[in-house]
Structures are given as structure tokens and as C-alpha cells.
Design a protein around this motif. Structure first.
Motif, PDB file in Angstrom:
ATOM      1  N   ASP A  80      14.851 -25.865  27.769  1.00  0.00           N
ATOM      2  CA  ASP A  80      14.742 -25.609  26.331  1.00  0.00           C
ATOM      3  C   ASP A  80      13.798 -24.446  26.027  1.00  0.00           C
ATOM      4  O   ASP A  80      14.023 -23.698  25.073  1.00  0.00           O
ATOM      5  CB  ASP A  80      14.227 -26.865  25.607  1.00  0.00           C
ATOM      6  CG  ASP A  80      15.329 -27.896  25.457  1.00  0.00           C
ATOM      7  OD1 ASP A  80      16.502 -27.536  25.702  1.00  0.00           O
ATOM      8  OD2 ASP A  80      15.019 -29.056  25.113  1.00  0.00           O
ATOM      9  N   ASP A  81      12.738 -24.302  26.845  1.00  0.00           N
ATOM     10  CA  ASP A  81      11.771 -23.218  26.556  1.00  0.00           C
ATOM     11  C   ASP A  81      12.326 -21.843  26.925  1.00  0.00           C
ATOM     12  O   ASP A  81      11.686 -20.834  26.674  1.00  0.00           O
ATOM     13  CB  ASP A  81      10.435 -23.480  27.273  1.00  0.00           C
ATOM     14  CG  ASP A  81      10.578 -23.456  28.795  1.00  0.00           C
ATOM     15  OD1 ASP A  81      11.688 -23.793  29.299  1.00  0.00           O
ATOM     16  OD2 ASP A  81       9.604 -23.094  29.477  1.00  0.00           O
ATOM     17  N   HIS A  82      13.483 -21.805  27.535  1.00  0.00           N
ATOM     18  CA  HIS A  82      14.112 -20.529  27.870  1.00  0.00           C
ATOM     19  C   HIS A  82      15.280 -20.187  26.952  1.00  0.00           C
ATOM     20  O   HIS A  82      16.088 -19.310  27.264  1.00  0.00           O
ATOM     21  CB  HIS A  82      14.547 -20.517  29.346  1.00  0.00           C
ATOM     22  CG  HIS A  82      13.434 -20.167  30.281  1.00  0.00           C
ATOM     23  ND1 HIS A  82      13.585 -20.084  31.644  1.00  0.00           N
ATOM     24  CD2 HIS A  82      12.125 -19.861  30.039  1.00  0.00           C
ATOM     25  CE1 HIS A  82      12.436 -19.754  32.207  1.00  0.00           C
ATOM     26  NE2 HIS A  82      11.524 -19.620  31.253  1.00  0.00           N
TER      27      HIS A  82
ATOM     28  N   LYS B 154       6.139 -13.934  26.935  1.00  0.00           N
ATOM     29  CA  LYS B 154       4.722 -14.320  26.964  1.00  0.00           C
ATOM     30  C   LYS B 154       4.530 -15.671  27.657  1.00  0.00           C
ATOM     31  O   LYS B 154       3.402 -16.091  27.896  1.00  0.00           O
ATOM     32  CB  LYS B 154       4.214 -14.449  25.527  1.00  0.00           C
ATOM     33  CG  LYS B 154       3.533 -13.203  24.981  1.00  0.00           C
ATOM     34  CD  LYS B 154       2.915 -13.565  23.636  1.00  0.00           C
ATOM     35  CE  LYS B 154       2.880 -12.392  22.687  1.00  0.00           C
ATOM     36  NZ  LYS B 154       2.824 -12.841  21.295  1.00  0.00           N
ATOM     37  N   LEU B 155       5.607 -16.381  27.931  1.00  0.00           N
ATOM     38  CA  LEU B 155       5.520 -17.708  28.558  1.00  0.00           C
ATOM     39  C   LEU B 155       4.783 -17.622  29.898  1.00  0.00           C
ATOM     40  O   LEU B 155       4.854 -16.601  30.586  1.00  0.00           O
ATOM     41  CB  LEU B 155       6.932 -18.280  28.801  1.00  0.00           C
ATOM     42  CG  LEU B 155       7.761 -18.691  27.585  1.00  0.00           C
ATOM     43  CD1 LEU B 155       9.146 -19.134  28.038  1.00  0.00           C
ATOM     44  CD2 LEU B 155       7.070 -19.807  26.812  1.00  0.00           C
ATOM     45  N   LYS B 156       4.106 -18.709  30.254  1.00  0.00           N
ATOM     46  CA  LYS B 156       3.392 -18.722  31.541  1.00  0.00           C
ATOM     47  C   LYS B 156       4.385 -18.601  32.697  1.00  0.00           C
ATOM     48  O   LYS B 156       4.090 -18.037  33.731  1.00  0.00           O
ATOM     49  CB  LYS B 156       2.610 -20.034  31.681  1.00  0.00           C
ATOM     50  CG  LYS B 156       1.285 -19.976  30.943  1.00  0.00           C
ATOM     51  CD  LYS B 156       0.391 -21.133  31.328  1.00  0.00           C
ATOM     52  CE  LYS B 156      -0.879 -21.108  30.472  1.00  0.00           C
ATOM     53  NZ  LYS B 156      -1.626 -22.374  30.588  1.00  0.00           N
ATOM     54  N   ASP B 157       5.541 -19.213  32.479  1.00  0.00           N
ATOM     55  CA  ASP B 157       6.588 -19.148  33.503  1.00  0.00           C
ATOM     56  C   ASP B 157       7.784 -18.395  32.910  1.00  0.00           C
ATOM     57  O   ASP B 157       8.760 -18.995  32.467  1.00  0.00           O
ATOM     58  CB  ASP B 157       6.992 -20.579  33.890  1.00  0.00           C
ATOM     59  CG  ASP B 157       8.048 -20.594  34.985  1.00  0.00           C
ATOM     60  OD1 ASP B 157       8.166 -19.580  35.711  1.00  0.00           O
ATOM     61  OD2 ASP B 157       8.759 -21.613  35.086  1.00  0.00           O
ATOM     62  N   PRO B 158       7.699 -17.051  32.886  1.00  0.00           N
ATOM     63  CA  PRO B 158       8.746 -16.282  32.212  1.00  0.00           C
ATOM     64  C   PRO B 158      10.046 -16.268  33.021  1.00  0.00           C
ATOM     65  O   PRO B 158      10.027 -16.540  34.225  1.00  0.00           O
ATOM     66  CB  PRO B 158       8.151 -14.879  32.119  1.00  0.00           C
ATOM     67  CG  PRO B 158       7.236 -14.783  33.280  1.00  0.00           C
ATOM     68  CD  PRO B 158       6.704 -16.167  33.513  1.00  0.00           C
ATOM     69  N   PRO B 159      11.141 -15.962  32.392  1.00  0.00           N
ATOM     70  CA  PRO B 159      12.425 -15.924  33.094  1.00  0.00           C
ATOM     71  C   PRO B 159      12.532 -14.698  34.000  1.00  0.00           C
ATOM     72  O   PRO B 159      11.758 -13.752  33.865  1.00  0.00           O
ATOM     73  CB  PRO B 159      13.441 -15.826  31.963  1.00  0.00           C
ATOM     74  CG  PRO B 159      12.701 -15.154  30.856  1.00  0.00           C
ATOM     75  CD  PRO B 159      11.276 -15.614  30.969  1.00  0.00           C
ATOM     76  N   ASP B 160      13.487 -14.725  34.933  1.00  0.00           N
ATOM     77  CA  ASP B 160      13.765 -13.536  35.745  1.00  0.00           C
ATOM     78  C   ASP B 160      15.095 -12.895  35.332  1.00  0.00           C
ATOM     79  O   ASP B 160      15.582 -11.960  35.984  1.00  0.00           O
ATOM     80  CB  ASP B 160      13.746 -13.855  37.241  1.00  0.00           C
ATOM     81  CG  ASP B 160      14.751 -14.923  37.634  1.00  0.00           C
ATOM     82  OD1 ASP B 160      15.553 -15.343  36.757  1.00  0.00           O
ATOM     83  OD2 ASP B 160      14.744 -15.346  38.801  1.00  0.00           O
ATOM     84  N   ALA B 161      15.674 -13.406  34.239  1.00  0.00           N
ATOM     85  CA  ALA B 161      16.897 -12.805  33.693  1.00  0.00           C
ATOM     86  C   ALA B 161      17.063 -13.247  32.246  1.00  0.00           C
ATOM     87  O   ALA B 161      16.602 -14.326  31.863  1.00  0.00           O
ATOM     88  CB  ALA B 161      18.117 -13.225  34.505  1.00  0.00           C
ATOM     89  N   ILE B 162      17.678 -12.368  31.444  1.00  0.00           N
ATOM     90  CA  ILE B 162      17.977 -12.715  30.049  1.00  0.00           C
ATOM     91  C   ILE B 162      19.440 -12.398  29.778  1.00  0.00           C
ATOM     92  O   ILE B 162      19.911 -11.288  30.067  1.00  0.00           O
ATOM     93  CB  ILE B 162      17.108 -11.906  29.056  1.00  0.00           C
ATOM     94  CG1 ILE B 162      15.621 -12.252  29.208  1.00  0.00           C
ATOM     95  CG2 ILE B 162      17.561 -12.156  27.608  1.00  0.00           C
ATOM     96  CD1 ILE B 162      14.692 -11.383  28.360  1.00  0.00           C
TER      97      ILE B 162
END
Lengths: 346, 346
Positions: free
Chosen positions: B219-221, B242-250
Motif C-alpha cells: 500500500d505504501d508504494h 522520500k520513503l525509508k524503503d523507496p521503490p526501485d521502479a515506478i
């Protein structure tokens, strides 16, 4: 019309309720002579039968359609879309409907559109002429028929109607003057089709800004593209940047051509703005998100739309037969971002 | 109308030539009962006086206007502009005129447009509904009046008319499946307003592609923007990156949001595509000129326009009362450029 389905008429409603068609008509128009009870019955049945007043017939009587024809060369461009937004905001607030047509920069299409919109009788016209329009007979005929016209963005010399234009010359002059004052000595121009008044004026602004700074105008530093696609810009930019003596700045006729020039410059190893400054024209929404962000000339497109529509509304409510026509000219604004060097004095 | 100028009528021509109005009318319509000499005189005078046949009156008789209403949420977007080009190419070739209106994504505007175009009696409608359209009464009423309608791009569930749609789900699935197969483990989604069927389907394609690759849906992604401006994308991309665990793709709902995401990613020091892959949707004309060039999902917008117009023409020439309606669905194409990693198997 689909088989077995025809529009419901006042006569149908009259027959169903065993009253006269004129009573139905007056009931629908809330005439005081008709009893409330009758009105209620008529309206209920009209809704049930999905009756639609025949505005074509009504228009024949009051000769007003509340439709305004808006004719533009192309709706794809952000520039014309922003103008249309301005027009729409004014006309919708005044109860007018907008009928839009695009000429696709074709003179023939434009004539067809004017004839068609005339025949459905729009109350007024807002027109940005196509780039191919030389003869003005179709506009003159329209004007002589008494329908108010406002021409916007592109001038039609010889046509005496109200006009809302942009000072393209001034925008180009500002951009090129800035480039020279920021230290560029060899400013090139990627121009548009010289069949467009805007391209001609931007070219002249470029030439005069060079002259006013005592720089010579070099023919080998001026290219004119036929179209406004990125691919047109890529081709012209390649020719320009392959020169033995390439420019140190480019003033492009619009952002699309400027973006193509940035693309080619990077591909050829030029650093922007250290080796070459680039300035566009239009300030498209995405122009500031490029790397580097694109310097450009911002046109007040939305305001051009607002004013054009306001002038048309004035003509509709208060027709003038005076020989004088309004000629409003907007001044564009230079937006400096990262694709051009900073002026030492800023 | 300007003072002292009114439209020339058949009666004016009749009076001037001392003949009956019906003779003038028949002369103008090339009726065989009228002498050539009379026809010549009438036509010469009609041209001289700038007579324009009152098509409103003619339309009342033959009930055909040759106008087709095209209603889109916004003409600014490249996507709708390309659809309109396709529509225009077909309809103009068949002698139809296009009357365009934009609803600005407003349900109220859309109702007004439908009413207005109905009252000037267009022969058919091509409609991409607004994102705010929930109730379908105005479309149902239109359909019941017997005018052919083709809905395109955005589905109207519960409305039985011909439809030409795009498989948004499939486009999203292709993009996200590619991202996962290229090695990305944490694929985020920047989605659009969930009031739009296209946004809902793209979101579902994203979710199902993750699931089919045995990746969890976080959900946070997932962020949904309200609008489609760059600024909407900037805001959402900032929250995401800015998330602590950011995505590696959008996977972004469109190119505009994807370009905003690239801008924010660069600003925050992410390398594209090494640290983060980005794929958009739409393939706007400038998308390949960004650095890096944007991977995207291409929609066959022009073809959607062509087919929608063709289906409408078929309905006009051969009305059907059968309960079945056409539902054509186009499959989009994944375009891989430099903003996403390469798949090891390619």
C-alpha cells in the motif's frame, strides 16, 4: 434516425391530451394564459415522451443560436488549447456554447468550416487563420453578412475586423538581446514556415536584435523548418550544428524545435549552456522538466483567449458600424531557466 | 447582426426579379421546370447579394445536418488530439463536418453540451465521457431519441451503445511485468484519479502483474494523484521517493506523471535506470527527447479515432435495432527506451 423512432412533436403531445398544439406550445413556454393544471399535464407527458424542443425551428424565429464558432489551425498545440480555455471560460459564463473546428492549417478546410458554421448560423466567430490562407474572400464574405468576427494570434493583413495579437517581434527581440548580453557572439535562428506571420515576425525580431547589438546577420545561421514536429527540428539542428563554425546560441521559433535542438546539441557533445545557449518560444508545460530546463518566451495564451471572447461579446451586445476596429497586442515574457547562460549583470 | 444588415432571403431575390419566391427557390435547387434563363438570373443575383441558403430551414425538411458532434473531456492532451485527427480524417472524407466540444471533465458541462448539440441536431455523436460522469441519463435520453452514438476511450458501464476502448489493463500489465522481469523487486505505482475507468484498469493491471510474479502489493508504494498536471506528479513522486524503503521502479499512469517522477528522482540523486526504472503511459511526442528517454506504453489513439468514426458512419448509413452492440478493444504497445533497465533476455 433509427427505424420506427422519430422525434416527438408538439402535435403528438396535443393529440395525446386532446388539446390544441398552440396550448401545448404555450404551456411549455410557461404562458400565463394557460392553467397550472394543464401546464403540469403537458410537462409530465413531454418528459415521459422524451420531447425535445426543436431549437432549429425556434432559431428560425429569433435568429439567435447562442453558438459561437471557434476556428483554430490545430487543437493539439498547448498554445491554442490554452487560448480555447480562456475563450471557454468567458463564453460559458455568458450562456454561449462553443463549436470548435480545426483547419489543420489547410486553406480549403478553413473555407469549408466557415461555410458550414455559417449555415448552422453561429452568432459570432473567433478565428486564428491557417498558415496557408492567402485570399481572404471567405472572411470578407462572412464579415459582409454582418456576423461579428474576432481574429486572434495570426494577423490577416487587409481584413478590417477586431484583432487580438501577440507581439512576436518583441518576444524574439527580448530573447536574442538577452543571448547577446549574456556573452553569446554567434546567435543562430531555427525558424518556422515563412508562410506564418508569427514566424516572419520572430525572424525579424531576431535580425533586429542582432543589428541593434552591432552583430552581423549570417545567412548560414538561419534555418527555417517546414513543419513544427520534433523531427523537423532535429533535421534543422543537425545541419546547423554540423557547420565548421557552429553557433554559440540558438533562438528557436518554438519550444518543440528548441527541445529538438537541445537533443541534437547533447548528441553532438555540446554542453548546454556552456558551449551553446538555447531559448525556445511558448513555455509548454513540460519545458521546465527537461535537463537542462528550457529558457523560453511565455505567451499569455489564456489572456488572449479571454480578451478575444470579451471583445466578441461586446460586438454581439452592441454592434458597431464604425470604420475603426480594435487591435490589441499582448507583450510576451522572457523566462530564463538553465538552457541559457546568465547575464553578467543579473 | 449589425445595424442595417440582415440576411438576404429568397423573397428579396424574388421581389428584385419580379418573380415568385417559389420560382427562386426552385431555380436555386436546379428544378427542371424552371427555364435556364431564369436560373441564370436568379443565381447571378443571389451571388451579387451574397445570398446564403438557410440551411436551418432546409435541415428542418430533410432532417440531416451532416454535422457530427465530438465530445471529449479535454482537447489539450495529445491523446485526445490524436483520436480527433483519426475521426476527422474519416468524417471529412465522407462529407461530414465535425463540431467539437470539450467537457473539461465536468459532468454538468457534458450535459449542457449534449443538450446543445442535440438542439442544433447533429446526425451522430462520438463521445469520450468526463471523469465525473456517474449518471448516464443524458446519454440514455440521447440514445432513445434515435441518434447513433459511439463511446470511445472511457467505458460507460450500463450504457448499451457501440464502444471503442483501449485495454488499459493489458498495457499496465505489460509494463509492470517487464519491470519485474528486468530485475526490479519493488515496483511502485503513481496512479491517476480513481474516478476514471482508465486509472482503475491501469491500477488493476499493475496489481495483477505483481501477483503473477509472486510479488506482494504494498500500500505504501501506491499513490493516486487527483489531477494530471506535472505538479500533481511532483507532489506524489516526492512522497514516494522520500520513503525509508523507496521503490526501485515506478509505473506511472501517464507520461506527464512519469516525467515529473524522473525530475524528482534526479533531484533526489537517484540514477535512472540504475537505481530506479520509470515507465509512463501515452507516448507523448516529446517523451523520447528527455534524458533519459522515457519508456512508455503507446496507445493507438489515431486508430481509435479512425475505427470510432467508421462505426458511426456504418450506423448512419445502416441503422440497426438489434440488441447487440460492438465493443472493440485495442491492445497497447510497450515501448522500451532508456528510463528502464533492459531485460536480461533481450
Amino acid at each position: 434516425m433509427k427505424q420506427g423512432k422519430r422525434s416527438v412533436t408538439i402535435t403528438d403531445i396535443a393529440r395525446e391530451l386532446s388539446i390544441s398544439p398552440s396550448t401545448v406550445s404555450r404551456a411549455l413556454n410557461n404562458h400565463p394564459a394557460i392553467k397550472e393544471e394543464t401546464k403540469r399535464k403537458v410537462i409530465t407527458l413531454a418528459n415521459k415522451l422524451n420531447y425535445q424542443p426543436n431549437l432549429l425551428a425556434l432559431n428560425l424565429l429569433n435568429k439567435k443560436t447562442n453558438n459561437i464558432g471557434v476556428v483554430v489551425p490545430e487543437i493539439t498545440s498547448h498554445f491554442f488549447a490554452a487560448i480555447i480555455s480562456g475563450i471557454q471560460d468567458i463564453l460559458n459564463a455568458s450562456g454561449y456554447n462553443i463549436i470548435m473546428c480545426q483547419s489543420n492549417e489547410s486553406y480549403r478546410e478553413e473555407i469549408k468550416i466557415i461555410e458550414n458554421l455559417s449555415s448552422v448560423r453561429v452568432d459570432g466567430f473567433l478565428i486564428a487563420p491557417s498558415s496557408k490562407t492567402r485570399k481572404l474572400d471567405h472572411f470578407v464574405k462572412l464579415k459582409n453578412s454582418g456576423v461579428p468576427i474576432v481574429i486572434f494570434d495570426r494577423d490577416c493583413q487587409g481584413l478590417d475586423v477586431d484583432k487580438v495579437l501577440l507581439d512576436d517581434y518583441d518576444g524574439a527581440f527580448q530573447a536574442v538581446d538577452y543571448l547577446v548580453k549574456s556573452g553569446c557572439k554567434k546567435v543562430a535562428h531555427l525558424g518556422g514556415s515563412l508562410s506564418l506571420s508569427t514566424s516572419i515576425h520572430r525572424r525579424q525580431g531576431y535580425i533586429d536584435a542582432l543589428k541593434s547589438n552591432n552583430l552581423s546577420v549570417r545567412d548560414d545561421h538561419i534555418f527555417h523548418t517546414k513543419g513544427f514536429k520534433h523531427s523537423d527540428g532535429i533535421r534543422a539542428a543537425k545541419s546547423l550544428l554540423k557547420l565548421k563554425d557552429p553557433p554559440d546560441a540558438i533562438f528557436a521559433v518554438n519550444d518543440r524545435i528548441a527541445i529538438a535542438a537541445m537533443y541534437v546539441a547533447k548528441m553532438y557533445g555540446f554542453k548546454i549552456p556552456e558551449d551553446i545557449s538555447i531559448i525556445g518560444f511558448d513555455d509548454e508545460p513540460h519545458s521546465s522538466y527537461f535537463t537542462p530546463s528550457l529558457s523560453t518566451v511565455r505567451q499569455p495564451a489564456y489572456s488572449i483567449g479571454l480578451l478575444s471572447a470579451r471583445i466578441l461579446l461586446q460586438n454581439l451586445s452592441n454592434p458597431h458600424d464604425s470604420p475603426g476596429f480594435r487591435r490589441e497586442i499582448f507583450r510576451p515574457e522572457l523566462i530564463i531557466r538553465d538552457s541559457s547562460r546568465l547575464r553578467p549583470d543579473t
